[in-house]
Design a protein around this motif. Structure first.
Motif, mmCIF file in Angstrom:
data_model
loop_
_atom_site.group_PDB
_atom_site.id
_atom_site.type_symbol
_atom_site.label_atom_id
_atom_site.label_comp_id
_atom_site.label_asym_id
_atom_site.label_seq_id
_atom_site.Cartn_x
_atom_site.Cartn_y
_atom_site.Cartn_z
ATOM 1 N N PHE A 107 -12.583 12.339 0.820
ATOM 2 C CA PHE A 107 -11.122 12.430 0.805
ATOM 3 C C PHE A 107 -10.602 11.833 -0.501
ATOM 4 C CE2 PHE A 107 -12.305 8.408 2.671
ATOM 5 C CZ PHE A 107 -11.397 7.478 2.199
ATOM 6 N N ARG A 108 -9.420 12.292 -0.873
ATOM 7 C CA ARG A 108 -8.785 11.813 -2.088
ATOM 8 C C ARG A 108 -7.533 11.034 -1.704
ATOM 9 N NH1 ARG A 108 -7.961 16.214 -4.572
ATOM 10 N NH2 ARG A 108 -9.587 16.089 -6.179
ATOM 11 N N VAL A 109 -7.310 9.919 -2.399
ATOM 12 C CA VAL A 109 -6.064 9.163 -2.279
ATOM 13 C C VAL A 109 -5.376 9.226 -3.631
ATOM 14 C CG1 VAL A 109 -4.992 6.986 -1.688
ATOM 15 C CG2 VAL A 109 -7.123 7.636 -0.578
ATOM 16 N N SER A 110 -4.247 9.895 -3.683
ATOM 17 C CA SER A 110 -3.505 10.041 -4.932
ATOM 18 C C SER A 110 -2.345 9.061 -4.971
ATOM 19 C CB SER A 110 -2.993 11.476 -5.083
ATOM 20 O OG SER A 110 -2.198 11.843 -3.973
ATOM 21 N N SER A 111 -1.948 8.678 -6.177
ATOM 22 C CA SER A 111 -0.853 7.715 -6.405
ATOM 23 C C SER A 111 -1.087 6.443 -5.591
ATOM 24 C CB SER A 111 0.497 8.337 -6.051
ATOM 25 O OG SER A 111 0.743 9.495 -6.809
ATOM 26 N N LEU A 112 -2.293 5.952 -5.607
ATOM 27 C CA LEU A 112 -2.667 4.781 -4.800
ATOM 28 C C LEU A 112 -2.158 3.498 -5.442
ATOM 29 C CD1 LEU A 112 -4.182 3.404 -2.476
ATOM 30 C CD2 LEU A 112 -6.268 3.512 -3.873
ATOM 31 N N ASP A 113 -1.307 2.779 -4.693
ATOM 32 C CA ASP A 113 -0.858 1.435 -5.060
ATOM 33 C C ASP A 113 -1.362 0.461 -4.003
ATOM 34 O OD1 ASP A 113 0.469 2.310 -7.287
ATOM 35 O OD2 ASP A 113 2.467 2.234 -6.399
ATOM 36 N N LEU A 114 -1.925 -0.660 -4.445
ATOM 37 C CA LEU A 114 -2.430 -1.650 -3.481
ATOM 38 C C LEU A 114 -2.645 -2.971 -4.192
ATOM 39 C CD1 LEU A 114 -3.544 -2.320 -0.612
ATOM 40 C CD2 LEU A 114 -5.806 -1.676 -1.488
ATOM 41 N N LEU A 133 0.837 -1.202 0.000
ATOM 42 C CA LEU A 133 0.000 0.000 0.000
ATOM 43 C C LEU A 133 0.874 1.254 0.000
ATOM 44 C CD1 LEU A 133 -2.738 1.436 0.241
ATOM 45 C CD2 LEU A 133 -2.518 1.221 2.727
ATOM 46 N N ARG A 134 0.635 2.124 -0.948
ATOM 47 C CA ARG A 134 1.245 3.447 -0.994
ATOM 48 C C ARG A 134 0.186 4.445 -1.448
ATOM 49 N NH1 ARG A 134 5.880 0.591 -2.778
ATOM 50 N NH2 ARG A 134 7.780 1.125 -1.607
ATOM 51 N N PHE A 153 -4.901 -1.705 -7.224
ATOM 52 C CA PHE A 153 -4.869 -0.289 -7.610
ATOM 53 C C PHE A 153 -3.447 0.031 -8.070
ATOM 54 C CE2 PHE A 153 -8.315 -0.752 -4.663
ATOM 55 C CZ PHE A 153 -9.321 0.085 -5.141
ATOM 56 N N ALA A 154 -3.339 0.632 -9.248
ATOM 57 C CA ALA A 154 -2.029 0.904 -9.850
ATOM 58 C C ALA A 154 -1.871 2.393 -10.091
ATOM 59 C CB ALA A 154 -1.859 0.122 -11.146
ATOM 60 N N SER A 155 -1.237 3.080 -9.135
ATOM 61 C CA SER A 155 -0.916 4.513 -9.262
ATOM 62 C C SER A 155 -2.156 5.323 -9.634
ATOM 63 C CB SER A 155 0.198 4.724 -10.297
ATOM 64 O OG SER A 155 1.335 3.959 -9.971
ATOM 65 N N GLU A 156 -3.255 5.083 -8.954
ATOM 66 C CA GLU A 156 -4.518 5.744 -9.262
ATOM 67 C C GLU A 156 -4.784 6.878 -8.276
ATOM 68 O OE1 GLU A 156 -7.765 2.999 -9.817
ATOM 69 O OE2 GLU A 156 -6.376 1.375 -10.322
#
Length: 895
Positions: free
Chosen positions: A58-65, A46-47, A100-103
């Motif tokens: 809320f917004r989650v940017s550059s989401l990796d999971l 998770l990033r 999730f890939a950098s979303e």
């Protein structure tokens, strides 16, 4: 239709009003608007960065999971610990069940929620109680929107830029020019035994020689799971080599160069300018963050980095050599091939944004980092508790289950093979096998589970362990869990498979330190053998002998092409030149790697059919205990060996395996109490008891009863010392055992020795006519002689068999010397007896032994008990015809 139009307009108006009310509600409690913070990774790679948009989104940017289960959600809780998360609830409705890939996505809080109710926002899977990551949010009262929203909110896994070096290797960095520093993160989907290397090439180097003169950082993990990062310099394309004068060449740490007798040469300063910041192993991915200066004070071994210029960087991944007795530090091995996968180089401008080069999370094929244990038939798995250091599924309690001294390992069992647990985890930690990944009694959490084995009675302590036997069958799922019945998340997974080595071989034992399992099946005049390592390694070796030196070894390894090999060797030294490949008749050879652990098999004859070669002496006798040792290392090859093939871990002592019975025991060091037993037996049977017998036979020519007193005192002293020696052995071994030849012969010697005092007590008295012996007296005399001499012979045999028993049981290197010493002692005693016999015959021939022909030696009561070992008791004291003869008056003995 016309009457319906006003109704439709009314519904639309109501919807718009509800929407306006909802928007107004979102506008409230918005003091956190604009706050942002990085997600802290726990697992699932998770990033991302969380930013509060308004009161309910809320917004989650550059989401990796990496994908979780269908129950994974954004979660709200009071904290990130297990108890807080268990009491928490969903914060948003969208599931996190995909990758999730950098979303960059916007999520809305559930109706009725506001940010004061979300002190911790986490990505959480309640089905498995798995925490993917979290971010802490300040309260409305403590947060000042005018201050920086990023203060103390950065995570060690987040960087400004990223570059993809290979499909499984990335570099991330954050530039801090004002501080003359750069933070670098190395991330690779490799095993824990691999290193990651990244650095800058020499700006003056040619394009085809980018490695020479390069300044690189080597990062990885120790065998204890601790991260490290070291500053290296490359002088040759080889492993680090230390010369006799203390200097180094190859790929070596900066601190090794220019040293003379432990100090830097020419007053230069060689320091480790790479500072470790953070590191972890998650989901089969290694991540290490470190910082280094852009311009280092070490001008010779560090490359100055220009942040605004394209510079050539080099990188590599490969196996890591653990410390050994020759090199007590971690060193990278040759990275191998191919280029672009195991090593490479490229031009990199640190100031240019390169985040688009890393798309999505790294997804390792093998995500299981825990130790692995394979259950074997009739081999108990010892279950204890210990501190949680690297638990695979956070969050977790501070205390977790250990099996065979490994923290929460992945347990592999086979259907149809009974699994035995020796539960020693404490009275408050009963063990059970369940379908629930969390454990701790799922009923209390309103969750259903299937219990396959165990109950509240399956608890114990080391002094009184409880045995739990579980038999997986065809209906057992592929994955179940071992857990504590009372506390959640103390155990981990059990992988249930169909068949394996335990089904293929009749016997198996764990070798020393429980790192290697040895399998065998006797088949006529041959034996089928298999060995399996319980940890990752480059090769696995087993040997027949007490130590690797002077042993026959069998090595299994996988080469660079993925092909398995099994070879036999004779080892007569401690260096590579002393390992000699042999040509034993090995058939059905197989070698493979399972999750990095080596398994190899082969068949060989029990007796060899060759002659003249060293391997021809390698004969296996199933009736004799076989001593087996093992070793593991990082690299092996056929042909000439070198120091790089040296083992990194080995057994501490051999294990004695009884091939016919299937039993085994560790070869122990000689116990001090047993050494005392042997010494006391030597004093009794080598000094006191033989001395008493010799006193009775060879001292009678001395006037008085000295011989009788010596005989009595020596015999009773020897008997007492022998009795104490037996008590020492019985106390140390905790009971009597007559399985060995030594014990049987010792029992004979002990029995006949203790018959002597009974003989003395039952001794018939002489008749009044001393020259005529009664029938009972004659029988008693012969019985006394027979038992005494039998006891002596049995005692000496017990000494020799005792030394032989120690050699088999403890493998002592001094047994041969002790045996030779005992032989010399016995031969010396025989020579002394021969000399005394000669002197006795000479005295008798010369007529000087006046007492040798007289059975009754005097008129004291003591004399009635002697001459027990002498056969010439019916001769007269002296020849009647000799000159100077005198008359002797005999008196009847009393008693």
């Amino acid at each position: 239709m016309a009457p319906l139009v006003p109704i439709a307009l009314l519904c639309i108006a109501l919807c718009l009003a509800a929407s306006s009310a909802s928007a107004a509600e979102c506008g409230r409690n918005t003091t956190l608007e604009g706050y942002s913070a990085d997600l802290r990774m726990s697992q699932h790679q998770l990033r991302g960065r969380v930013a509060v948009l308004d009161g309910c989104s809320f917004r989650v940017s550059s989401l990796d999971l990496l994908a979780g289960s269908a129950s994974a959600r954004w979660w709200r809780a009071e904290g990130s610990d297990l108890d807080s998360l268990s009491r928490g609830a969903p914060a948003a409705d969208e599931p996190l069940n995909r990758t999730f890939a950098s979303e960059s996505l916007v999520f809305r809080l559930l109706p009725g929620l506001s940010w004061p109710l979300v002190p911790v926002l986490a990505a959480f899977d309640p089905l498995t109680s798995s925490l993917f990551g979290f971010v802490r949010l300040p309260s409305n009262a403590t947060y000042n929107s005018s201050s920086s929203g990023t203060a103390n909110s950065s995570a060690p896994t987040m960087f400004d830029s990223c570059a993809q070096l290979s499909p499984r290797f990335r570099v991330r960095w954050t530039l801090r020019e004002a501080e003359n520093a750069i933070d670098v993160g190395l991330e690779a989907a490799v095993g824990s035994e691999y290193y990651m290397a990244f650095g800058w090439a020499d700006p003056a180097a040619k394009a085809n020689a980018t490695m020479i003169g390069a300044d690189v950082a080597v990062a990885g993990f120790t065998e204890e799971g601790l991260p490290f990062a070291e500053d290296y310099f490359v002088t040759r394309s080889s492993e680090c080599l230390l010369r006799a004068d203390g200097t180094a060449e190859g790929v070596c740490p900066d601190t090794f160069y220019g040293r003379r007798n432990g100090t830097a040469a020419n007053g230069e300063t060689q320091v480790n300018n790479t500072r470790l910041v953070y590191g972890h192993r998650r989901d089969g991915v290694s991540f290490v963050r470190f910082s280094r200066p852009l311009a280092s004070p070490d001008k010779r071994y560090d490359v100055a980095v220009n942040a605004t210029k394209n510079m050539t960087v080099i990188w590599a991944i490969g196996l890591l050599r653990p410390p050994d007795s020759l090199r007590p530090y971690y060193l990278p091995l040759n990275h191998g091939a191919p280029a672009g996968t195991a090593y490479g180089h490229l031009a990199l401008n640190l100031s240019a944004s390169a985040s688009e080069g890393c798309h999505g999370p790294l997804d390792a094929e093998d995500k299981e980092d825990q130790g692995r244990i394979t259950a074997e038939r009739q081999t108990p798995l010892v279950v204890t508790t210990g501190p949680a250091l690297h638990y695979p599924n956070p969050p977790n309690p501070s205390k977790v289950l250990y099996i065979n001294k490994k923290e929460a390992p992945l347990l592999k069992v086979e259907r149809g093979v009974p699994v035995t647990f020796s539960v020693e985890a404490g009275h408050d930690v009963p063990l059970y096998i369940t379908s629930d990944a969390v454990g701790g009694n799922a009923t209390a959490r309103n969750t259903s589970e299937v219990i396959y084995a165990g109950s509240a009675k399956s608890e114990g302590v080391p002094a009184t362990p409880t045995e739990l036997v579980w038999l997986p069958d065809r209906n057992t799922p592929d994955v179940v869990y071992y857990q504590s019945l009372y506390d959640p998340k103390m155990g981990w997974k059990i992988q249930v498979v169909d068949g394996g080595l335990s089904d293929m071989y009749n016997n198996s034992v764990l070798l020393d330190d429980q790192q290697v399992t040895f399998f065998w099946t006797l088949s006529g005049d041959s034996i089928n053998i298999a060995a399996r390592g319980e940890k990752k390694s480059g090769y696995l070796a087993i040997g027949f002998g007490s130590a690797m030196v002077n042993s026959y070894a069998y090595v299994g390894w996988i080469d660079g092409n993925g092909t398995g090999h099994v070879n036999s060797y004779w080892i007569d030294g401690k260096d590579g030149m002393s390992v000699h490949e042999t040509h034993e008749n090995l058939t059905y050879k197989r070698c493979r790697s399972e999750n990095g652990a080596i398994i190899f098999e082969f068949t060989r004859p029990l007796a060899t059919s060759c002659s003249g070669r060293v391997e021809c002496k390698n004969i296996i006798d199933p009736t004799t205990p076989l001593k087996v040792i093992w070793a593991m290392g990082s690299q092996w090859s056929s042909g000439r060996l070198s120091v790089k093939n040296m083992h990194s871990v080995t057994s501490n002592r051999p294990v004695r395996i009884l091939l016919l019975s299937g039993l085994a025991e560790a070869v122990e060091d000689l116990r001090p109490v047993l050494a005392v037993h042997g010494f006391m037996m030597f004093v009794a049977w080598g000094l006191l008891l033989p001395g008493g017998i010799m006193a009775a036979r060879y001292l009678k020519h001395i006037k008085g009863d000295l011989w009788f007193q010596a005989h009595t005192y020596l015999q009773y002293s020897g008997l007492s010392v022998m009795f104490l020696g037996v008590l020492f052995a019985v106390a140390e071994l905790r009971g009597f055992s007559f399985k060995s030849t030594h014990a049987k012969i010792g029992a004979v010697a002990f029995t006949f020795t203790f018959m002597q005092p009974i003989n003395a007590y039952l001794r018939p008295h002489r008749a009044e006519n001393a020259e005529i012996l009664s029938r009972n007296r004659v029988i008693w005399e012969y019985l006394h002689i027979f038992t005494g001499r039998t006891a002596l012979v049995a005692g000496v045999m017990a000494l020799f068999t005792g030394l032989q028993h120690l050699g088999h049981r403890y493998g002592s290197k001094t047994i041969k010397g002790l045996t030779c010493g005992l032989v010399v002692w016995v031969v010396s005693g025989v020579l002394v007896v021969a000399y005394l016999e000669y002197m006795k015959v000479k005295r008798r021939r010369d007529g000087a032994d006046g007492l040798s022909h007289k059975f009754v030696l005097g008129n004291t009561e003591e004399d009635d008990s002697v001459d027990l070992l002498h056969s010439d008791r019916f001769d007269s004291k002296m020849d009647s015809g000799s000159p100077g003869s005198m008359e002797v008056q005999l008196q009847p003995l009393k008693g």
